[in-house]
Design a protein around this motif. Structure first.
Motif, short mmCIF file in Angstrom:
data_model
loop_
_atom_site.label_atom_id
_atom_site.label_comp_id
_atom_site.label_asym_id
_atom_site.label_seq_id
_atom_site.Cartn_x
_atom_site.Cartn_y
_atom_site.Cartn_z
N TYR A 46 -18.79 10.05 -34.61
CA TYR A 46 -19.13 9.67 -33.24
C TYR A 46 -18.51 8.33 -32.85
O TYR A 46 -18.18 8.10 -31.68
CB TYR A 46 -20.65 9.62 -33.08
N ARG A 47 -18.32 7.43 -33.83
CA ARG A 47 -17.66 6.14 -33.55
C ARG A 47 -16.19 6.34 -33.23
O ARG A 47 -15.65 5.71 -32.31
CB ARG A 47 -17.82 5.20 -34.75
N VAL A 48 -15.52 7.20 -34.02
CA VAL A 48 -14.11 7.49 -33.72
C VAL A 48 -13.98 8.11 -32.34
O VAL A 48 -13.12 7.72 -31.54
CB VAL A 48 -13.51 8.43 -34.79
N ARG A 49 -14.85 9.06 -32.05
CA ARG A 49 -14.80 9.71 -30.74
C ARG A 49 -15.05 8.71 -29.62
O ARG A 49 -14.41 8.77 -28.56
CB ARG A 49 -15.81 10.86 -30.68
N HIS A 50 -15.98 7.79 -29.82
CA HIS A 50 -16.26 6.79 -28.78
C HIS A 50 -15.03 5.92 -28.56
O HIS A 50 -14.66 5.63 -27.41
CB HIS A 50 -17.46 5.93 -29.19
N GLN A 51 -14.39 5.52 -29.64
CA GLN A 51 -13.20 4.68 -29.52
C GLN A 51 -12.10 5.39 -28.74
O GLN A 51 -11.45 4.78 -27.88
CB GLN A 51 -12.68 4.30 -30.91
N VAL A 52 -11.93 6.69 -29.02
CA VAL A 52 -10.84 7.44 -28.38
C VAL A 52 -11.22 7.93 -26.99
O VAL A 52 -10.50 7.69 -26.01
CB VAL A 52 -10.41 8.62 -29.27
N TYR A 53 -12.35 8.63 -26.89
CA TYR A 53 -12.71 9.30 -25.63
C TYR A 53 -13.35 8.38 -24.61
O TYR A 53 -13.23 8.63 -23.40
CB TYR A 53 -13.64 10.48 -25.92
N CYS A 54 -14.03 7.33 -25.07
CA CYS A 54 -14.72 6.44 -24.13
C CYS A 54 -13.94 5.15 -23.89
O CYS A 54 -13.69 4.79 -22.73
CB CYS A 54 -16.12 6.08 -24.66
N GLU A 55 -13.52 4.48 -24.96
CA GLU A 55 -12.86 3.19 -24.82
C GLU A 55 -11.38 3.33 -24.43
O GLU A 55 -10.90 2.64 -23.52
CB GLU A 55 -12.98 2.39 -26.11
N ASP A 56 -10.65 4.22 -25.12
CA ASP A 56 -9.21 4.32 -24.89
C ASP A 56 -8.86 5.17 -23.67
O ASP A 56 -8.11 4.75 -22.79
CB ASP A 56 -8.51 4.92 -26.12
N LEU A 57 -9.38 6.40 -23.66
CA LEU A 57 -8.95 7.38 -22.66
C LEU A 57 -9.84 7.44 -21.42
O LEU A 57 -9.45 8.02 -20.41
CB LEU A 57 -8.88 8.77 -23.30
N LYS A 58 -11.05 6.88 -21.53
CA LYS A 58 -12.01 6.88 -20.42
C LYS A 58 -12.40 8.29 -19.98
O LYS A 58 -12.75 8.52 -18.83
CB LYS A 58 -11.45 6.11 -19.20
N PHE A 59 -12.33 9.25 -20.92
CA PHE A 59 -12.75 10.61 -20.60
C PHE A 59 -14.27 10.70 -20.48
O PHE A 59 -14.79 11.55 -19.76
CB PHE A 59 -12.29 11.58 -21.70
N GLU A 60 -14.96 9.88 -21.24
CA GLU A 60 -16.41 9.86 -21.24
C GLU A 60 -16.89 8.45 -20.95
O GLU A 60 -16.16 7.47 -21.13
CB GLU A 60 -16.97 10.32 -22.60
N SER A 61 -18.14 8.34 -20.49
CA SER A 61 -18.69 7.02 -20.19
C SER A 61 -19.00 6.26 -21.46
O SER A 61 -19.27 6.86 -22.51
CB SER A 61 -19.95 7.16 -19.34
N MET A 62 -18.94 4.95 -21.39
CA MET A 62 -19.24 4.09 -22.53
C MET A 62 -20.72 4.24 -22.91
O MET A 62 -21.58 4.40 -22.04
CB MET A 62 -18.93 2.64 -22.20
N ARG A 63 -20.99 4.18 -24.20
CA ARG A 63 -22.36 4.27 -24.70
C ARG A 63 -22.75 2.94 -25.34
O ARG A 63 -21.96 2.31 -26.03
CB ARG A 63 -22.48 5.38 -25.74
N GLN A 64 -23.98 2.54 -25.13
CA GLN A 64 -24.43 1.26 -25.68
C GLN A 64 -24.36 1.22 -27.20
O GLN A 64 -24.04 0.20 -27.80
CB GLN A 64 -25.88 0.98 -25.24
N ASP A 65 -24.64 2.36 -27.82
CA ASP A 65 -24.65 2.39 -29.29
C ASP A 65 -23.27 2.61 -29.90
O ASP A 65 -23.11 2.61 -31.12
CB ASP A 65 -25.61 3.45 -29.80
N GLY A 66 -22.25 2.81 -29.05
CA GLY A 66 -20.90 3.00 -29.55
C GLY A 66 -20.68 4.36 -30.20
O GLY A 66 -19.70 4.53 -30.95
N LEU A 67 -21.54 5.34 -29.91
CA LEU A 67 -21.44 6.67 -30.49
C LEU A 67 -21.27 7.69 -29.36
O LEU A 67 -22.12 7.77 -28.46
CB LEU A 67 -22.69 7.01 -31.31
N GLU A 68 -20.21 8.47 -29.41
CA GLU A 68 -19.99 9.52 -28.39
C GLU A 68 -20.53 10.84 -28.93
O GLU A 68 -20.01 11.40 -29.89
CB GLU A 68 -18.49 9.63 -28.09
N THR A 69 -21.59 11.33 -28.33
CA THR A 69 -22.22 12.57 -28.76
C THR A 69 -22.48 13.46 -27.55
O THR A 69 -22.47 13.00 -26.41
CB THR A 69 -23.56 12.30 -29.48
N ASP A 70 -22.73 14.74 -27.82
CA ASP A 70 -23.13 15.64 -26.74
C ASP A 70 -24.05 16.73 -27.30
O ASP A 70 -24.41 16.72 -28.48
CB ASP A 70 -21.91 16.24 -26.02
#
Length: 259
Positions: A46-70
């Motif tokens: 989820y950290r790798v996904r957050h770095q790529v999908y949220c921070e780099d590509l802006k595909f998903e919104s930023m999460r406070q915990d730094g974890l991209e999940t669904d």
């Protein structure tokens, strides 16, 4: 004899390649495939996904915990790639499985591509639900997406990557993640894998030995994407000889984690 360049995020090393080269041994000098079975390893996914999908590509919104999940993560199998040199996790992917106790649940692509699928080619609804899955959230951190101009894609391949016999960089990271996905699917009893991908990526992976068949029209989903299908057994049985050692090295990583 061709030249391959292995990129580890810090340096490039050219290695002569022939059809008899042990790609698996070279792969293990730089990378390791790690199935994410524990909660701690899933958090790394989820950290790798957050770095790529949220921070780099802006595909998903930023999460406070730094974890991209669904909502699909709870019924998914997760996979990581680790750099041997640094110990950091540099890539990930997942296999989304149907929920046997929920007949109303559909795999993500079944909803996204409901009108785009050509069901005369294959109809997911007609297949045994416990034998199908979807590959998604394939991501590689920015420092390992190698060539200039590729920072806007979660994973990258280029035309020269699939042209065995010419001088080019060998795509260990994306191919390693897909071959790892294939083996994890195989040992999990999955026959058929679906994916929503760029058309050019489907062509490139097919040339590299991961045969994807396009099964519908293109849709708009973070750029133009097409639905495609892979048969796990066919990928393994029809794999080019040059990729056998790479596949077996990756399969060994997964089997060690399972046992």
């Amino acid at each position: 004899m061709l030249q391959t360049t292995i990129t580890n995020g810090l340096e490039d090393r050219a290695t002569p390649v022939s059809e008899s080269l042990d790609l698996g041994s070279i792969f293990h000098q730089y990378f390791e495939i790690v199935p994410a079975f524990s909660s701690a390893l899933k958090d790394e996914v989820y950290r790798v996904r957050h770095q790529v999908y949220c921070e780099d590509l802006k595909f998903e919104s930023m999460r406070q915990d730094g974890l991209e999940t669904d909502e699909h993560d709870s019924n998914s199998l997760h996979l990581l790639m680790r750099s041997v040199k640094t110990g950091e996790f540099i890539g990930c992917t997942r296999i989304v499985r149907p929920r046997p106790d929920d007949r109303h649940y559909h795999l993500p692509f079944e909803r996204t591509c409901a009108k785009a699928l050509d069901r005369s080619i294959i109809d997911p609804a007609e297949l045994p639900r416990n034998r199908i899955a979807e590959v998604s959230r394939l991501a590689v951190v920015a420092s390992y997406r190698r060539r200039k101009g590729e920072a806007n894609s979660p994973v990258s391949l280029a035309d020269e990557d699939s042209e065995i016999g010419k001088s080019r960089r060998f795509p260990y990271i994306p191919l390693g993640l897909y071959l790892g996905t294939t083996e994890l699917a195989r040992i999990s009893g999955i026959d058929t894998l679906f994916v929503l991908t760029e058309r050019r990526q489907a062509v490139h992976f097919s040339k590299l030995g991961v045969k994807l068949q396009i099964i519908g029209e293109a849709i708009e989903h973070r750029g133009e994407r097409v639905p495609a299908v892979m048969n796990v057994t066919s990928i393994i049985d029809e794999m080019r000889t040059i990729f056998h050692s790479l596949y077996h090295a990756i399969a060994a990583d997964i089997q060690r984690a399972v046992t």
